[in-house]
Design a protein around this motif. Sequence first.
Motif, PDB file in Angstrom:
ATOM      1  N   ASN A  70       4.992 -15.568   7.318  1.00  0.00           N
ATOM      2  CA  ASN A  70       5.539 -15.299   8.553  1.00  0.00           C
ATOM      3  C   ASN A  70       4.727 -15.244   9.885  1.00  0.00           C
ATOM      4  OD1 ASN A  70       7.142 -13.555  10.513  1.00  0.00           O
ATOM      5  ND2 ASN A  70       8.815 -13.278   9.182  1.00  0.00           N
ATOM      6  N   PRO A  71       5.094 -15.776  10.965  1.00  0.00           N
ATOM      7  CA  PRO A  71       4.325 -15.905  11.922  1.00  0.00           C
ATOM      8  C   PRO A  71       4.127 -14.493  12.635  1.00  0.00           C
ATOM      9  CG  PRO A  71       6.514 -16.808  12.505  1.00  0.00           C
ATOM     10  CD  PRO A  71       6.339 -16.564  11.248  1.00  0.00           C
ATOM     11  N   TYR A  72       5.059 -13.257  12.537  1.00  0.00           N
ATOM     12  CA  TYR A  72       4.853 -12.087  12.935  1.00  0.00           C
ATOM     13  C   TYR A  72       3.846 -10.981  12.263  1.00  0.00           C
ATOM     14  CZ  TYR A  72       8.831 -13.465  15.853  1.00  0.00           C
ATOM     15  OH  TYR A  72       9.447 -14.076  16.751  1.00  0.00           O
ATOM     16  N   LEU A  73       3.444 -11.533  11.053  1.00  0.00           N
ATOM     17  CA  LEU A  73       2.471 -11.021  10.355  1.00  0.00           C
ATOM     18  C   LEU A  73       1.046 -11.611  10.771  1.00  0.00           C
ATOM     19  CD1 LEU A  73       2.230 -10.155   6.612  1.00  0.00           C
ATOM     20  CD2 LEU A  73       0.253  -9.882   8.105  1.00  0.00           C
ATOM     21  N   THR A  74       0.333 -10.655  11.765  1.00  0.00           N
ATOM     22  CA  THR A  74      -0.967 -11.100  12.320  1.00  0.00           C
ATOM     23  C   THR A  74      -1.899 -10.095  12.261  1.00  0.00           C
ATOM     24  OG1 THR A  74      -0.373 -10.011  14.329  1.00  0.00           O
ATOM     25  CG2 THR A  74       0.218 -12.551  14.013  1.00  0.00           C
ATOM     26  N   ASP A  75      -1.716  -8.843  11.285  1.00  0.00           N
ATOM     27  CA  ASP A  75      -2.961  -7.777  11.130  1.00  0.00           C
ATOM     28  C   ASP A  75      -4.091  -8.330  10.316  1.00  0.00           C
ATOM     29  OD1 ASP A  75      -4.192  -5.674   9.589  1.00  0.00           O
ATOM     30  OD2 ASP A  75      -2.836  -4.467  10.407  1.00  0.00           O
TER      31      ASP A  75
ATOM     32  N   VAL B 193       8.584 -14.475  -2.396  1.00  0.00           N
ATOM     33  CA  VAL B 193       8.796 -13.569  -1.297  1.00  0.00           C
ATOM     34  C   VAL B 193       7.614 -12.859  -0.721  1.00  0.00           C
ATOM     35  CG1 VAL B 193      10.124 -11.397  -0.644  1.00  0.00           C
ATOM     36  CG2 VAL B 193      11.179 -13.081  -2.367  1.00  0.00           C
ATOM     37  N   ARG B 194       6.582 -12.617  -1.549  1.00  0.00           N
ATOM     38  CA  ARG B 194       5.412 -11.955  -0.982  1.00  0.00           C
ATOM     39  C   ARG B 194       4.757 -13.069  -0.198  1.00  0.00           C
ATOM     40  NH1 ARG B 194       4.737 -10.295  -6.264  1.00  0.00           N
ATOM     41  NH2 ARG B 194       3.002 -11.820  -6.503  1.00  0.00           N
ATOM     42  N   THR B 195       4.581 -14.286  -0.679  1.00  0.00           N
ATOM     43  CA  THR B 195       3.973 -15.419   0.067  1.00  0.00           C
ATOM     44  C   THR B 195       4.548 -15.528   1.404  1.00  0.00           C
ATOM     45  OG1 THR B 195       3.178 -16.254  -2.018  1.00  0.00           O
ATOM     46  CG2 THR B 195       3.151 -17.805  -0.115  1.00  0.00           C
ATOM     47  N   ALA B 196       6.036 -15.701   1.369  1.00  0.00           N
ATOM     48  CA  ALA B 196       6.788 -15.815   2.702  1.00  0.00           C
ATOM     49  C   ALA B 196       6.499 -14.989   3.364  1.00  0.00           C
ATOM     50  CB  ALA B 196       8.389 -16.136   2.172  1.00  0.00           C
ATOM     51  N   ALA B 197       6.438 -13.548   3.295  1.00  0.00           N
ATOM     52  CA  ALA B 197       6.081 -12.580   4.093  1.00  0.00           C
ATOM     53  C   ALA B 197       4.752 -12.735   4.726  1.00  0.00           C
ATOM     54  CB  ALA B 197       6.116 -11.119   3.584  1.00  0.00           C
ATOM     55  N   ILE B 198       3.634 -13.077   4.014  1.00  0.00           N
ATOM     56  CA  ILE B 198       2.434 -13.404   4.560  1.00  0.00           C
ATOM     57  C   ILE B 198       2.351 -14.482   5.587  1.00  0.00           C
ATOM     58  CG2 ILE B 198      -0.078 -14.006   3.880  1.00  0.00           C
ATOM     59  CD1 ILE B 198       0.641 -12.618   1.126  1.00  0.00           C
TER      60      ILE B 198
ATOM     61  N   GLU C 142      16.354 -17.015  10.138  1.00  0.00           N
ATOM     62  CA  GLU C 142      15.795 -15.972  11.005  1.00  0.00           C
ATOM     63  C   GLU C 142      14.557 -15.211  10.543  1.00  0.00           C
ATOM     64  OE1 GLU C 142      17.229 -12.481  13.704  1.00  0.00           O
ATOM     65  OE2 GLU C 142      18.643 -14.261  13.419  1.00  0.00           O
ATOM     66  N   HIS C 143      13.521 -15.001  11.227  1.00  0.00           N
ATOM     67  CA  HIS C 143      12.352 -14.475  10.683  1.00  0.00           C
ATOM     68  C   HIS C 143      12.398 -12.726  11.017  1.00  0.00           C
ATOM     69  CE1 HIS C 143       9.687 -17.602  10.303  1.00  0.00           C
ATOM     70  NE2 HIS C 143       9.985 -18.324  11.138  1.00  0.00           N
ATOM     71  N   ILE C 144      12.010 -12.061  10.108  1.00  0.00           N
ATOM     72  CA  ILE C 144      11.793 -10.564  10.069  1.00  0.00           C
ATOM     73  C   ILE C 144      10.655 -10.632  11.122  1.00  0.00           C
ATOM     74  CG2 ILE C 144      11.130  -8.683   9.187  1.00  0.00           C
ATOM     75  CD1 ILE C 144      12.078  -9.434   6.629  1.00  0.00           C
ATOM     76  N   ASN C 145      10.625  -9.604  12.177  1.00  0.00           N
ATOM     77  CA  ASN C 145       9.701  -9.702  13.327  1.00  0.00           C
ATOM     78  C   ASN C 145       9.128  -8.287  13.300  1.00  0.00           C
ATOM     79  OD1 ASN C 145      11.610  -8.356  14.360  1.00  0.00           O
ATOM     80  ND2 ASN C 145      12.072  -9.710  16.164  1.00  0.00           N
ATOM     81  N   ASP C 146       9.413  -7.289  12.299  1.00  0.00           N
ATOM     82  CA  ASP C 146       8.679  -6.126  12.528  1.00  0.00           C
ATOM     83  C   ASP C 146       7.465  -6.250  11.354  1.00  0.00           C
ATOM     84  OD1 ASP C 146       7.936  -3.518  11.591  1.00  0.00           O
ATOM     85  OD2 ASP C 146       9.861  -2.899  11.908  1.00  0.00           O
ATOM     86  N   GLU C 147       6.328  -6.176  12.060  1.00  0.00           N
ATOM     87  CA  GLU C 147       5.028  -6.545  11.178  1.00  0.00           C
ATOM     88  C   GLU C 147       4.880  -5.350   9.936  1.00  0.00           C
ATOM     89  OE1 GLU C 147       0.683  -8.049  11.814  1.00  0.00           O
ATOM     90  OE2 GLU C 147       1.031  -6.123  12.864  1.00  0.00           O
ATOM     91  N   SER C 148       5.313  -4.031  10.009  1.00  0.00           N
ATOM     92  CA  SER C 148       4.972  -3.136   9.080  1.00  0.00           C
ATOM     93  C   SER C 148       6.153  -3.358   7.752  1.00  0.00           C
ATOM     94  CB  SER C 148       5.535  -1.803   9.814  1.00  0.00           C
ATOM     95  OG  SER C 148       6.736  -1.631  10.294  1.00  0.00           O
ATOM     96  N   VAL C 149       7.494  -3.989   8.460  1.00  0.00           N
ATOM     97  CA  VAL C 149       8.163  -4.250   7.254  1.00  0.00           C
ATOM     98  C   VAL C 149       7.481  -5.565   6.286  1.00  0.00           C
ATOM     99  CG1 VAL C 149      10.481  -5.238   6.688  1.00  0.00           C
ATOM    100  CG2 VAL C 149      10.265  -3.631   8.441  1.00  0.00           C
ATOM    101  N   LEU C 150       7.105  -6.702   7.117  1.00  0.00           N
ATOM    102  CA  LEU C 150       6.528  -7.509   6.586  1.00  0.00           C
ATOM    103  C   LEU C 150       5.432  -7.225   5.745  1.00  0.00           C
ATOM    104  CD1 LEU C 150       6.546 -10.127   9.589  1.00  0.00           C
ATOM    105  CD2 LEU C 150       7.850 -10.243   7.330  1.00  0.00           C
ATOM    106  N   ILE C 151       4.692  -6.318   6.073  1.00  0.00           N
ATOM    107  CA  ILE C 151       3.341  -5.805   5.212  1.00  0.00           C
ATOM    108  C   ILE C 151       4.010  -5.198   4.050  1.00  0.00           C
ATOM    109  CG2 ILE C 151       1.424  -4.090   5.267  1.00  0.00           C
ATOM    110  CD1 ILE C 151       1.020  -5.085   8.100  1.00  0.00           C
ATOM    111  N   LYS C 152       4.867  -4.193   3.977  1.00  0.00           N
ATOM    112  CA  LYS C 152       5.494  -3.789   3.002  1.00  0.00           C
ATOM    113  C   LYS C 152       6.134  -4.774   2.000  1.00  0.00           C
ATOM    114  CE  LYS C 152       6.652   0.482   5.231  1.00  0.00           C
ATOM    115  NZ  LYS C 152       7.810   1.251   5.869  1.00  0.00           N
TER     116      LYS C 152
END
Length: 131
Positions: free
Chosen positions: A28-33, A21-26, A1-11
């Motif tokens: 993630n389809p919910y990181l669009t900033d 883990v950093r690469t996976a966060a980037i 399951e994806h984390i869908n909070d962009e602010s959490v993904l950026i952190k």
Amino acid sequence: EHINDESVLIKIAINDSNKYVRTAAIHNPYLTDEKFLIDIAYNGLTKFERKQAVIKITDKSVLEDIVKNESSKLVRKGVILNPNFNNKDLIKDLANYDHTIFIRMAAWKLLNDEKYQSKVFAFFGKKQWDS
């Protein structure tokens, strides 16, 4: 399951000690900033993070700058894989003149132009083109 909070993904993308883990966060389809992705594309700690960022960037001028000036062929290939990168003249230049065969082949493959594809088939052989 994806984390869908962009602010959490950026952190996570900024602070996690594990590069995967950093690469996976980037990735993630919910990181669009866009601004964040551009910053990572230029300043990310690893080429894998930078590649994931460039694959998602929509700013064509940034993509063109990176494909022309980035030293990592992996990051440059990420630009070529980005559907927003569609400057045919630049793609043809990359296909014909880039100093890295890895980029030349990716650009040739991107071109949907039989003239260029036949040039590749003649140079590399059909088997390598299809792989």
